[in-house]
Design an enzyme around this catalytic site. Structure first.
Site, PDB file in Angstrom:
ATOM      1  N   HIS A  86      -8.320  -5.851   5.056  1.00  0.00           N
ATOM      2  CA  HIS A  86      -7.973  -5.053   6.215  1.00  0.00           C
ATOM      3  C   HIS A  86      -9.291  -4.683   6.859  1.00  0.00           C
ATOM      4  O   HIS A  86     -10.132  -4.039   6.219  1.00  0.00           O
ATOM      5  CB  HIS A  86      -7.208  -3.786   5.820  1.00  0.00           C
ATOM      6  CG  HIS A  86      -5.734  -3.990   5.770  1.00  0.00           C
ATOM      7  ND1 HIS A  86      -4.847  -2.976   5.497  1.00  0.00           N
ATOM      8  CD2 HIS A  86      -4.985  -5.093   5.985  1.00  0.00           C
ATOM      9  CE1 HIS A  86      -3.610  -3.456   5.538  1.00  0.00           C
ATOM     10  NE2 HIS A  86      -3.670  -4.741   5.827  1.00  0.00           N
ATOM     11  N   TRP A  91       0.864  -1.182   0.000  1.00  0.00           N
ATOM     12  CA  TRP A  91       0.000   0.000   0.000  1.00  0.00           C
ATOM     13  C   TRP A  91       0.899   1.231   0.000  1.00  0.00           C
ATOM     14  O   TRP A  91       1.876   1.300   0.744  1.00  0.00           O
ATOM     15  CB  TRP A  91      -0.912   0.052   1.236  1.00  0.00           C
ATOM     16  CG  TRP A  91      -1.624   1.374   1.300  1.00  0.00           C
ATOM     17  CD1 TRP A  91      -2.693   1.751   0.554  1.00  0.00           C
ATOM     18  CD2 TRP A  91      -1.274   2.516   2.106  1.00  0.00           C
ATOM     19  NE1 TRP A  91      -3.034   3.064   0.841  1.00  0.00           N
ATOM     20  CE2 TRP A  91      -2.183   3.553   1.782  1.00  0.00           C
ATOM     21  CE3 TRP A  91      -0.275   2.771   3.047  1.00  0.00           C
ATOM     22  CZ2 TRP A  91      -2.126   4.818   2.376  1.00  0.00           C
ATOM     23  CZ3 TRP A  91      -0.222   4.027   3.643  1.00  0.00           C
ATOM     24  CH2 TRP A  91      -1.146   5.037   3.307  1.00  0.00           C
ATOM     25  N   GLU A 112      -3.232  -3.169  -2.054  1.00  0.00           N
ATOM     26  CA  GLU A 112      -4.361  -2.563  -1.326  1.00  0.00           C
ATOM     27  C   GLU A 112      -4.762  -1.259  -2.015  1.00  0.00           C
ATOM     28  O   GLU A 112      -3.921  -0.402  -2.273  1.00  0.00           O
ATOM     29  CB  GLU A 112      -3.942  -2.283   0.126  1.00  0.00           C
ATOM     30  CG  GLU A 112      -5.022  -1.603   0.960  1.00  0.00           C
ATOM     31  CD  GLU A 112      -4.583  -1.332   2.401  1.00  0.00           C
ATOM     32  OE1 GLU A 112      -3.373  -1.454   2.711  1.00  0.00           O
ATOM     33  OE2 GLU A 112      -5.456  -0.987   3.223  1.00  0.00           O
ATOM     34  N   ASP A 131      -9.527  -2.873   2.078  1.00  0.00           N
ATOM     35  CA  ASP A 131      -9.619  -2.290   3.421  1.00  0.00           C
ATOM     36  C   ASP A 131     -10.983  -1.613   3.456  1.00  0.00           C
ATOM     37  O   ASP A 131     -11.279  -0.758   2.611  1.00  0.00           O
ATOM     38  CB  ASP A 131      -8.473  -1.285   3.604  1.00  0.00           C
ATOM     39  CG  ASP A 131      -8.486  -0.610   4.968  1.00  0.00           C
ATOM     40  OD1 ASP A 131      -9.560  -0.155   5.401  1.00  0.00           O
ATOM     41  OD2 ASP A 131      -7.412  -0.493   5.582  1.00  0.00           O
ATOM     42  N   HIS A 185     -11.626   2.147   2.886  1.00  0.00           N
ATOM     43  CA  HIS A 185     -11.048   2.777   1.696  1.00  0.00           C
ATOM     44  C   HIS A 185     -12.003   2.973   0.533  1.00  0.00           C
ATOM     45  O   HIS A 185     -11.594   3.069  -0.611  1.00  0.00           O
ATOM     46  CB  HIS A 185      -9.842   1.971   1.215  1.00  0.00           C
ATOM     47  CG  HIS A 185      -8.683   2.067   2.139  1.00  0.00           C
ATOM     48  ND1 HIS A 185      -7.425   1.613   1.833  1.00  0.00           N
ATOM     49  CD2 HIS A 185      -8.584   2.589   3.385  1.00  0.00           C
ATOM     50  CE1 HIS A 185      -6.614   1.830   2.843  1.00  0.00           C
ATOM     51  NE2 HIS A 185      -7.292   2.413   3.803  1.00  0.00           N
ATOM     52  N   ASP A 240     -11.953   7.445   6.365  1.00  0.00           N
ATOM     53  CA  ASP A 240     -11.035   6.364   6.733  1.00  0.00           C
ATOM     54  C   ASP A 240     -10.376   6.694   8.072  1.00  0.00           C
ATOM     55  O   ASP A 240      -9.172   6.894   8.167  1.00  0.00           O
ATOM     56  CB  ASP A 240      -9.979   6.212   5.621  1.00  0.00           C
ATOM     57  CG  ASP A 240      -8.982   5.103   5.914  1.00  0.00           C
ATOM     58  OD1 ASP A 240      -9.407   4.055   6.420  1.00  0.00           O
ATOM     59  OD2 ASP A 240      -7.785   5.288   5.621  1.00  0.00           O
ATOM     60  N   LYS A 263      -7.108   2.378  -2.381  1.00  0.00           N
ATOM     61  CA  LYS A 263      -7.636   3.424  -1.503  1.00  0.00           C
ATOM     62  C   LYS A 263      -8.206   4.563  -2.326  1.00  0.00           C
ATOM     63  O   LYS A 263      -7.612   4.982  -3.314  1.00  0.00           O
ATOM     64  CB  LYS A 263      -6.519   3.941  -0.586  1.00  0.00           C
ATOM     65  CG  LYS A 263      -7.028   4.884   0.485  1.00  0.00           C
ATOM     66  CD  LYS A 263      -6.030   5.071   1.593  1.00  0.00           C
ATOM     67  CE  LYS A 263      -6.598   6.000   2.648  1.00  0.00           C
ATOM     68  NZ  LYS A 263      -5.730   6.142   3.803  1.00  0.00           N
ATOM     69  N   ASP A 284      -6.752  -3.570  10.873  1.00  0.00           N
ATOM     70  CA  ASP A 284      -5.972  -2.380  10.522  1.00  0.00           C
ATOM     71  C   ASP A 284      -6.691  -1.122  11.008  1.00  0.00           C
ATOM     72  O   ASP A 284      -7.554  -0.584  10.322  1.00  0.00           O
ATOM     73  CB  ASP A 284      -5.751  -2.302   9.003  1.00  0.00           C
ATOM     74  CG  ASP A 284      -4.952  -1.069   8.616  1.00  0.00           C
ATOM     75  OD1 ASP A 284      -4.272  -0.503   9.496  1.00  0.00           O
ATOM     76  OD2 ASP A 284      -5.004  -0.653   7.437  1.00  0.00           O
ATOM     77  N   ASP A 316     -10.128   4.934  10.807  1.00  0.00           N
ATOM     78  CA  ASP A 316      -9.466   3.840  11.512  1.00  0.00           C
ATOM     79  C   ASP A 316      -9.778   3.795  12.999  1.00  0.00           C
ATOM     80  O   ASP A 316      -8.896   3.676  13.846  1.00  0.00           O
ATOM     81  CB  ASP A 316      -7.944   3.870  11.255  1.00  0.00           C
ATOM     82  CG  ASP A 316      -7.609   3.420   9.841  1.00  0.00           C
ATOM     83  OD1 ASP A 316      -7.914   2.273   9.507  1.00  0.00           O
ATOM     84  OD2 ASP A 316      -7.066   4.229   9.056  1.00  0.00           O
TER      85      ASP A 316
END
Ligand code: RNT
Ligand code: ZN
Length: 417
Positions: free
Chosen positions: A284, A182, A223, A257, A260, A292, A225, A324, A294
């Site tokens: 993820h 990524w 990955e 993910d 994303h 995003d 995004k 993640d 997280d």
């Protein structure tokens, strides 16, 4: 045997679900636990800030400052969670002996030997990530897609070094290593050229993957995004780019993910779409709040839905699952623990769902019955099955894990400067 579990087991059996089988299945499903929750995605190879369009917010005291602290903290979290785990390490977590620093293009397996020792102690595998951020060679926000050949070359060499390290991890642990590529490469404002950076990105990943490796041991992923902080207008590794790259490069897996994508897109729907074409995919697992962000993974609707798609499509051995997220505003060990336990809950709930029965209602176009049954299943005594699973795994089945973390905070974390 616990009376509440016995009663729950009977109720589930009346729906055609064997909870003993669900529990024993889940014990063998590996979940990859990210080391970077423990120190706000900093690592040990630089003193600078986190870059790449990702951000941790908060400064809860007690973050890990050394490999020993990070491993001890991880140990603590792992000991409070049921199920089989792997650890997920980023290249910036290389461990150098005094005076032994090397830059990222020169990393070697020996710089990760303590991680292997840690993994072996727990009988775990290791997943790996080249770190294409938080480094002075990120030029104008670009790495593998940079127009500067020197920059691009540096990061290709880093990627190749990481393939060699991934193969070492797999050989040492006997468990395949998922290596995820990524980058935060992108532009803040409207670019004049979207194609050439992507062509460079494609060529760079191809060069990285030209490093020889055993496809049974190393599982390279790309990955995607949609955007990041400071790269709102363009990312080189967009969804279409990454998915097509994986689809056209043998042995390369797509990694999704769930933070994303556009906020109304759901990865739960994308999982079965990709399973139509790819033998294996990677995830993820995170929680985006509006973006995003997280946040720590919870046992919420979309988390449950993603787990359902893996379980009911019989894909537990085709989907590499990794957490993640990174929250620096709360106790970091509790952040790990809640996230790990949430994914375990989601998988167990999916394993306790009468999937065959529900599918047959769909195929028979009995949509009234399907809706009613799906609602009914939501209030089955899942908590009693979860408790049983935790007890069989030898971890707290109630909130007492939090007392242990509070004790650890008092004894260890609060003493860190
Ligand atoms: C960033 C990506 C990436 C990172 C880790 C640290 O948005 O999700 O996977 O979180 O590599
Ligand atoms: Zn991710």
């Amino acid at each position: 045997m616990n009376a509440r579990y016995e009663s729950a087991k009977k109720i589930y059996a009346s729906f055609g679900v064997d909870t003993d089988v669900a529990i024993s299945k889940l014990k063998n499903v590996p979940l990859s636990v990210h080391c970077w929750q423990g120190d706000d995605v900093i690592g040990f190879d630089h003193d600078g800030p986190l870059t790449g369009g990702i951000q941790t917010t908060g400064n809860y005291p007690g973050k890990a400052r050394t490999p020993e602290e990070l491993m001890n903290d991880m140990d603590k979290a792992l000991s409070l969670c049921p199920g089989k785990k792997k650890i997920n390490v980023h290249a910036c977590y290389a461990i150098f002996e005094k005076g032994g620093f090397v830059d990222r293009d020169k990393l070697e397996p020996k710089h990760f030997a303590p991680w292997v020792e840690f993994a072996k102690k727990h009988g775990m595998g290791i997943d790996f990530n080249p770190t294409f951020f938080s480094h002075p060679m990120v030029k104008d926000g670009l790495t593998l897609s940079s127009p500067d050949e020197k920059v691009r070359k540096f990061w290709i060499e880093h990627g190749k070094a990481c393939i060699r390290i991934s193969q070492y991890f797999a050989e040492e642990t006997g468990i395949p290593c998922v290596m995820n590529i990524w980058t935060g490469d992108g532009f803040k404002d409207i670019p004049a050229d979207r194609l050439t950076p992507r062509m460079r990105y494609k060529a760079s990943i191809e060069e990285i993957l030209s490093e020889p490796f055993d496809t049974n041991k190393v599982k390279p992923c790309v990955e995607s995004k949609v955007f990041g902080i400071g790269v709102e207008s363009f990312t080189a590794g967009s969804a279409e780019f990454s998915l097509t790259f994986a689809a056209t490069h043998e042995g390369c897996l797509p990694l999704m993910d769930n933070g994303h994508y556009h906020p109304t897109e759901v990865v739960s729907d994308k999982i079965p779409a990709l399973l139509c074409f790819f033998p294996e995919i990677a995830l993820h697992i995170t929680r985006g709040v509006r973006w995003d962000s997280d946040h720590v993974l919870l046992f919420d609707d979309e988390t449950k839905e993603m787990a359902k798609e893996i379980v009911r499509n019989d894909a537990l051995d085709r989907v590499y699952m990794a957490l993640d997220y990174f929250d620096a505003s709360i106790n970091r060990i509790a952040a790990w623990t809640v996230g790990i336990r949430s994914w375990q809950k989601a998988l167990l709930a999916a394993l306790c769902t009468p999937n065959a029965k529900l599918k047959s209602l769909q195929d028979a176009a009995q949509f009234t019955e399907l809706m009613a049954m799906q609602e009914e299943v939501k209030t089955l005594p899942f908590g009693d099955v979860w408790k049983q699973y935790c007890e069989e795994c030898g971890v707290a089945s109630d909130l007492s894990w939090l007392d242990e973390i509070k004790q650890y905070e008092a004894d260890v974390l609060s003493k860190r400067g």
